[in-house]
Every structure is written in structure tokens, then in C-alpha cells.
Design an enzyme around this catalytic site. Sequence first.
Site, mmCIF file in Angstrom:
data_model
loop_
_atom_site.group_PDB
_atom_site.id
_atom_site.type_symbol
_atom_site.label_atom_id
_atom_site.label_comp_id
_atom_site.label_asym_id
_atom_site.label_seq_id
_atom_site.Cartn_x
_atom_site.Cartn_y
_atom_site.Cartn_z
ATOM 1 N N LYS A 1 0.847 -1.468 -0.037
ATOM 2 C CA LYS A 1 -0.198 -0.258 -0.046
ATOM 3 C C LYS A 1 0.778 1.339 0.153
ATOM 4 O O LYS A 1 1.777 1.315 0.749
ATOM 5 C CB LYS A 1 -1.172 0.039 1.265
ATOM 6 N N ARG B 1 2.931 -1.324 10.831
ATOM 7 C CA ARG B 1 4.105 -1.547 11.769
ATOM 8 C C ARG B 1 4.417 -2.877 12.351
ATOM 9 O O ARG B 1 5.797 -3.094 12.448
ATOM 10 C CB ARG B 1 4.034 -0.396 12.890
ATOM 11 N N ASP C 1 -13.949 14.801 -4.100
ATOM 12 C CA ASP C 1 -14.248 16.049 -4.990
ATOM 13 C C ASP C 1 -15.302 15.986 -5.483
ATOM 14 O O ASP C 1 -16.034 15.102 -5.622
ATOM 15 C CB ASP C 1 -12.848 16.255 -5.600
ATOM 16 N N THR D 1 -11.591 5.604 10.932
ATOM 17 C CA THR D 1 -11.869 5.081 12.295
ATOM 18 C C THR D 1 -11.524 6.138 13.328
ATOM 19 O O THR D 1 -11.616 6.081 14.416
ATOM 20 C CB THR D 1 -10.910 3.796 12.364
ATOM 21 N N LYS E 1 -7.523 8.455 -1.226
ATOM 22 C CA LYS E 1 -8.847 8.663 -0.477
ATOM 23 C C LYS E 1 -9.327 9.960 -1.176
ATOM 24 O O LYS E 1 -9.503 10.761 -0.721
ATOM 25 C CB LYS E 1 -8.798 8.864 0.989
ATOM 26 N N ASP F 1 -3.681 4.436 -1.931
ATOM 27 C CA ASP F 1 -4.255 4.864 -0.814
ATOM 28 C C ASP F 1 -4.487 6.272 -0.787
ATOM 29 O O ASP F 1 -3.820 7.099 0.034
ATOM 30 C CB ASP F 1 -4.015 4.196 0.596
ATOM 31 N N PRO G 1 -17.744 15.161 -9.043
ATOM 32 C CA PRO G 1 -17.660 13.835 -9.983
ATOM 33 C C PRO G 1 -16.687 14.178 -10.866
ATOM 34 O O PRO G 1 -15.770 13.134 -11.379
ATOM 35 C CB PRO G 1 -19.064 13.834 -10.106
HETATM 36 O O1 C5P Z 1 1.058 0.583 11.087
HETATM 37 P P1 C5P Z 1 -0.400 0.129 11.195
HETATM 38 O O2 C5P Z 1 -0.523 -1.590 10.960
HETATM 39 O O3 C5P Z 1 -1.079 0.621 12.056
HETATM 40 O O4 C5P Z 1 -1.052 0.593 9.783
HETATM 41 C C1 C5P Z 1 -2.106 0.507 9.256
HETATM 42 C C2 C5P Z 1 -2.369 1.284 7.999
HETATM 43 O O5 C5P Z 1 -3.677 1.258 7.450
HETATM 44 C C3 C5P Z 1 -1.796 2.681 7.981
HETATM 45 O O6 C5P Z 1 -1.349 3.255 6.770
HETATM 46 C C4 C5P Z 1 -3.100 3.541 7.997
HETATM 47 O O7 C5P Z 1 -2.969 4.768 7.748
HETATM 48 C C5 C5P Z 1 -4.243 2.650 7.542
HETATM 49 N N1 C5P Z 1 -5.377 2.865 7.978
HETATM 50 C C6 C5P Z 1 -5.898 2.496 9.166
HETATM 51 N N2 C5P Z 1 -7.060 2.817 9.733
HETATM 52 C C7 C5P Z 1 -8.035 3.132 8.902
HETATM 53 C C8 C5P Z 1 -7.707 3.417 7.455
HETATM 54 C C9 C5P Z 1 -6.396 3.248 7.023
HETATM 55 O O8 C5P Z 1 -5.093 2.136 10.154
HETATM 56 N N3 C5P Z 1 -9.098 3.191 9.228
#
Ligand code: C5P
Length: 232
Positions: free
Chosen positions: A32, A211, A64, A119, A61, A59, A66
Site C-alpha cells: 500500500k 508497523r 471532490d 476510524t 482517498k 491509498d 464528480p
Molecule cells: O502500522 P499500522 O498497521 O497501524 O498501519 C495501518 C495502515 O492502515 C496505515 O497506513 C493507516 O493509515 C491505514 N488505515 C488505518 N485505519 C483506517 C484506514 C487506514 O489504520 N481506518
Amino acid sequence: MGKDVIIACDFSSAEQTFAFLDKFQGRKPFVKIGMELFYAEGPQIVREIKKRGHRIFLDLKLHDIPNTVKKSMAVLSSLDVDLCNLHAAGTIRMMEAALEGLTRPDGTRPLLIAVTQLTSTDEESMKKDLLINEPIDKVVMHYAHNAKLAGLDGVVCSPLEAGKVHEICGRDFLTVTPGVRFADGEIGDQKRVMTPEQAKAIGSDYIVVGRPITAAEDPVAAYERCISEFVD
Ligand code: C5P
């Protein structure tokens, strides 16, 4: 496409990203690329990672009018990404326009998924800041249903929502879920997490893992562990 693990390459330079990907030698994980890396390095980073043989979830997102989203999606489609996304809050019309822009002259296109509610947005801020007075679960499912109506392929959601999304939108509607942690690992700033095994049991199609892999002492071993818990 079957179940897979997508590594969130949350790095701020091409140098760091390639140093990380070089560790995988012959393996070509699905990766990603987020806003940080894309804004730092531009579309060339997508071309280079693609040339190395990886599948890419871009990613960015989009949200804006259409017409702007349609034209921007055409650019992303020509970059040959495999999966990209937008905000369902942009309305069904914006999502339909995005699909049109994404579709290449030969009829093929990258997969397109929607973000429902981030989230980081909780029910209180949704009510206070956005004046949306419905329960957050209902809003998430409504936005997922809108994405389905617009013809999209799925949504990004919490693994905790994946089962319900499939109930409402069908088993083939993809759920791409971040917030994954190993049972014995650090949670960090994520609040509601699941292990790869639990995400598999609940029916996630793709897990996005940052991570737990990128910050691991042995990232390749951590990736293999995700694959064995989630895919095998
Ligand atoms: O390091 P970690 O496993 O927390 O990374 C999760 C990835 O998913 C990051 O790139 C974060 O921006 C993305 N993400 C998230 N929650 C969301 C949407 C995207 O953690 N609701």
C-alpha cells in the site's frame, strides 16, 4: 483475487521504501502506498514499485466533485495500480464518475473501494462536527451499501465490521481491513485491533498491516507470519 496481506509502506522517501522492499528478495508482497509517500515522491514511485513486480494499493482517498474525481481516476488507472480508493461521503454520483474514469479503453480497470467513516471519527464528532445523528454503525453500513449501489468492489473497514458488511453487501463485496496486530505484539495507536487469524475467521478479504511488519526486527519473518495466519 483471493485473500492476501497488504503491507502499508508508510515511509516518507523512495530510499527508505526500496531499502525495506529489498529485504524481501524474490518475494513480491502486495503493498500500500499512502499519501505521505505519494506526495513525497510523486507518481514515479508507483511506476518503480510496479516495475519491481509488486501489486499496489494506492491509498489516496479521493473526495471532490464528480468530474474532478473522474479525471483523476483516469490518471491513476494509467499508472496501472491494482487497487485504489475514495470517500463514500462524496456521494453515489461521485463514486459512479470515479468508476467511469478508472475504466480503461479496453474495459479493464483497477479495483475500487470506498472509505466509509474513518476510524478516527467517533460517534460524538460525527454528531457534533458533521451533524450526522444516526449511530455510527448504521452510517458505516449505509455508506458501504451506497458504494455497492455505485458499482464499487468493496470498502476499507475495521475487521470488526467486515462480517456485517458482507451480510449487507454480499460475500463478493471486498473488505479491506487495517488495525491488525499479532496476539503477542504492540498495539500502538490503534484502538480496536484483531489478529490476522481473527480477521480471517470474520471474513476479511485483505488485511493491511503496517508497523507489525515495517517496524519488526525481521520484517520478512513478520510478513510470513501474517501470511501463514491469514492466508494459508
Ligand atoms: O502500522 P499500522 O498497521 O497501524 O498501519 C495501518 C495502515 O492502515 C496505515 O497506513 C493507516 O493509515 C491505514 N488505515 C488505518 N485505519 C483506517 C484506514 C487506514 O489504520 N481506518
